[in-house]
Design a protein around this motif. Structure first.
Motif, mmCIF file in Angstrom:
data_model
loop_
_atom_site.group_PDB
_atom_site.id
_atom_site.type_symbol
_atom_site.label_atom_id
_atom_site.label_comp_id
_atom_site.label_asym_id
_atom_site.label_seq_id
_atom_site.Cartn_x
_atom_site.Cartn_y
_atom_site.Cartn_z
ATOM 1 N N ASN A 126 0.881 -1.155 0.213
ATOM 2 C CA ASN A 126 -0.193 0.001 -0.084
ATOM 3 C C ASN A 126 0.627 1.246 0.018
ATOM 4 O O ASN A 126 0.394 2.471 0.259
ATOM 5 N N ARG A 127 2.198 1.546 -0.100
ATOM 6 C CA ARG A 127 3.060 2.362 -0.099
ATOM 7 C C ARG A 127 3.045 3.136 -1.079
ATOM 8 O O ARG A 127 3.445 4.167 -1.754
ATOM 9 N N GLY A 128 2.663 2.196 -2.243
ATOM 10 C CA GLY A 128 2.523 3.502 -3.486
ATOM 11 C C GLY A 128 3.203 2.499 -4.914
ATOM 12 O O GLY A 128 4.060 1.294 -4.104
ATOM 13 N N TYR A 129 3.258 2.857 -5.636
ATOM 14 C CA TYR A 129 3.754 2.056 -6.718
ATOM 15 C C TYR A 129 3.709 2.600 -8.144
ATOM 16 O O TYR A 129 3.316 3.858 -7.919
ATOM 17 N N VAL A 130 4.689 2.568 -8.644
ATOM 18 C CA VAL A 130 4.865 3.361 -10.292
ATOM 19 C C VAL A 130 4.731 2.382 -10.999
ATOM 20 O O VAL A 130 5.066 0.469 -11.110
ATOM 21 N N MET A 131 4.032 3.061 -12.253
ATOM 22 C CA MET A 131 3.933 1.997 -14.178
ATOM 23 C C MET A 131 4.626 2.321 -14.686
ATOM 24 O O MET A 131 5.116 3.731 -15.458
ATOM 25 N N LEU A 132 5.365 1.492 -15.438
ATOM 26 C CA LEU A 132 5.551 1.948 -16.855
ATOM 27 C C LEU A 132 5.094 0.763 -18.148
ATOM 28 O O LEU A 132 4.428 -0.168 -17.589
ATOM 29 N N CYS A 133 4.291 1.901 -18.907
ATOM 30 C CA CYS A 133 3.873 1.233 -19.809
ATOM 31 C C CYS A 133 4.120 1.033 -21.208
ATOM 32 O O CYS A 133 5.056 2.154 -22.258
ATOM 33 N N SER A 134 4.567 0.291 -21.468
ATOM 34 C CA SER A 134 5.819 -0.424 -22.942
ATOM 35 C C SER A 134 5.235 -1.593 -23.290
ATOM 36 O O SER A 134 4.848 -3.065 -22.773
ATOM 37 N N CYS A 135 5.188 -1.839 -24.500
ATOM 38 C CA CYS A 135 4.777 -3.159 -25.103
ATOM 39 C C CYS A 135 6.940 -3.860 -25.893
ATOM 40 O O CYS A 135 6.589 -4.552 -26.996
ATOM 41 N N ASN A 136 7.919 -3.298 -25.622
ATOM 42 C CA ASN A 136 8.944 -3.182 -26.101
ATOM 43 C C ASN A 136 9.911 -3.782 -25.250
ATOM 44 O O ASN A 136 10.188 -3.201 -24.172
ATOM 45 N N PRO A 137 10.190 -4.816 -25.409
ATOM 46 C CA PRO A 137 10.689 -5.283 -24.353
ATOM 47 C C PRO A 137 12.266 -4.857 -24.284
ATOM 48 O O PRO A 137 13.182 -5.126 -23.774
ATOM 49 N N GLU A 138 13.160 -4.248 -25.270
ATOM 50 C CA GLU A 138 14.247 -3.822 -24.778
ATOM 51 C C GLU A 138 14.606 -2.684 -24.610
ATOM 52 O O GLU A 138 15.362 -2.185 -24.537
ATOM 53 N N VAL A 139 13.215 -1.783 -23.890
ATOM 54 C CA VAL A 139 13.233 -0.539 -23.377
ATOM 55 C C VAL A 139 14.002 -0.215 -22.810
ATOM 56 O O VAL A 139 14.626 0.443 -22.046
ATOM 57 N N LEU A 140 14.386 -1.512 -21.374
ATOM 58 C CA LEU A 140 15.070 -1.446 -20.248
ATOM 59 C C LEU A 140 16.220 -1.927 -20.556
ATOM 60 O O LEU A 140 16.129 -4.111 -20.625
ATOM 61 N N PRO A 141 17.389 -2.262 -20.525
ATOM 62 C CA PRO A 141 18.594 -2.644 -20.673
ATOM 63 C C PRO A 141 18.732 -3.755 -19.264
ATOM 64 O O PRO A 141 18.485 -3.555 -18.593
ATOM 65 N N ALA A 142 19.251 -5.430 -20.111
ATOM 66 C CA ALA A 142 19.053 -6.397 -18.453
ATOM 67 C C ALA A 142 20.241 -5.799 -17.531
ATOM 68 O O ALA A 142 21.657 -5.135 -17.386
#
Length: 430
Positions: free
Chosen positions: A3-19
């Motif tokens: 319940n502390r809260g969260y953030v969201m990423l909207c993406s359909c690109n699996p490479e948007v974040l490097p491993a």
């Protein structure tokens, strides 16, 4: 999620974040850092209503442009921080983000760090002191604005075809704004064939090229009640200048209270930038059937490009009692859109403007100038009404909406016409 809260990423690109950019594993470690990932636009917009969602980054999604999804989420829930993830920071992208009141634009290479920092803040790590770079908001209260640069009211004058009277209306609207005590700039964005320097008459002026080169409005021009930013004198310079138009408009809006932009007859990318950034857009239609068709054509383009038309005000120009088109005719042709009338000012409009004597039209209460003043009454600030902190209260903006006039208002107009005719006949009799 907790319940502390969260953030969201909207993406359909699996490479948007490097491993390993956020934590070693994706998405399990992201879950541990209170970051959720979703690719479906409808689900993201629905989840934006969650009070525990503190920030949203939109990189890509299915079936809708990311900027449009980000704008919709921000409009639905203004308290939620919404960021656009984009490598393209052209004037068009920045102006659209500003118009949607997004909280910033993040480069994809910085996304991993931003998500980690936001998630760690939610987890209670106060050592992470970096804050997101916020895009400049266009509608902030004085307390929110603080020491930020102010943003003037931007009115863009467009038409679907040439010859509708854009230059004339732009000059007189700027003059009317200056006479209301607003520090006003007249920007000639007809970059190829702009002639406002000849029409506006004597007022402090500077070339658009000079402002772009120096990234500043000269002090003697910026302090004038009415200033002109001239179009490039060399036709071949227009294309290069158009690429800087978005940044130029932002700069001018920070220096003036009221900015009137004249545009050319041929539509291009700069038109879309201006429409997205403008507080109000005046769309002119003249007395030709081709002008009405061109207006419809241009409005369809705006809809295809996802440009909101709620700030558009349609105006039929050169209206007389015997004109082919009235506001009712044009409204009917445009599916009931709200349309105002600008009166025909007669031959003296062309004669005086051609001689640079726009002030004479105002002094003589020319019918065209008078109708433009009435139009600005609905667009600009009320000069006598102040809110808390001495800030002027603005009137409601005119949008594309059905007319609601009843029979009583039509009778009142008809009666007004008869009384004006009687006054003219009585004057001639004397």
């Amino acid at each position: 999620m907790t319940n502390r809260g969260y953030v969201m990423l909207c993406s359909c690109n699996p490479e948007v974040l490097p491993a390993g950019d956020v934590t070693g594993g994706f998405p399990s470690a992201i879950e541990g850092l209170a970051v959720e990932v979703c690719a479906e636009a409808a689900s993201v917009r629905e989840r934006a209503a969650d009070d525990d969602l503190k920030a949203l980054w939109v990189e890509s999604c299915e079936g809708i442009e990311p900027i449009n999804l980000a704008a919709a989420c921000k409009s639905d829930h203004p308290a939620t921080e919404v960021f656009l993830v984009a490598a393209d920071r052209t004037g068009s992208v920045v102006s659209r983000a500003n118009a949607a009141h997004l909280d910033g634009i993040v480069h994809p290479s910085d996304l991993g760090d931003r998500l980690r920092e936001a998630a760690l803040r939610l987890a209670g790590d106060e050592k992470c002191g970096h804050r997101e770079e916020r895009a400049p908001a266009l509608t902030e209260t004085p307390s929110e604005r603080g020491d930020k640069a102010r943003s003037g009211f931007l009115l863009t004058v467009v038409s679907g075809s040439g010859g509708a009277g854009k230059s004339t209306v732009a000059v007189l609207a700027a003059l009317a704004g200056a006479r209301r005590g607003l520090r006003t700039a007249l920007l000639d964005a007809d970059l190829q064939f702009g002639d406002l320097g000849d029409l506006a008459g004597f007022c402090p002026a500077v070339s658009i090229e000079e402002v772009v080169a120096k990234q500043a409005v000269p002090e003697e021009v910026g302090e004038a009640p009415l200033a002109l930013l001239r179009a490039p004198r060399a036709l071949e310079r227009s294309e290069a200048i158009s690429e800087s138009l978005g940044a130029l408009v932002e700069l001018v809006c920070q220096a003036f209270d009221f900015v009137v932009v004249n545009t050319g007859g041929s539509w291009g990318e700069q038109h879309l930038q201006l429409l997205e950034r403008s507080a109000a857009t005046l769309f002119l239609v003249d007395q030709r059937a081709s002008s009405v068709r061109a207006c419809r054509h241009a409005l369809d383009l705006c809809l295809r490009c996802g440009i909101a038309t709620s700030s558009f005000l349609l105006a039929v120009n050169r209206c007389t009692r015997h004109a082919p088109f009235t506001s009712i005719d044009v409204s009917s042709a445009l599916d009931g859109a709200h349309v105002v009338e600008l009166a025909d000012g007669g031959r003296e409009v062309e004669e005086l403007l051609g001689s640079g004597l726009a002030h004479d039209l105002a002094d003589e209460a020319n019918p065209l100038y008078a109708s433009i003043e009435r139009m600005l009454d609905e667009l600009l600030f009320l000069p006598h009404q102040e809110a808390e902190g001495g800030v002027q209260v603005s009137l409601g903006r005119i949008g594309l909406k059905a007319r609601t006039e009843g029979a009583g208002s039509k009778r009142a107009k008809r009666k007004g016409r008869l009384s004006r005719r009687d006054r003219v006949l009585a004057a001639k009799a004397r």
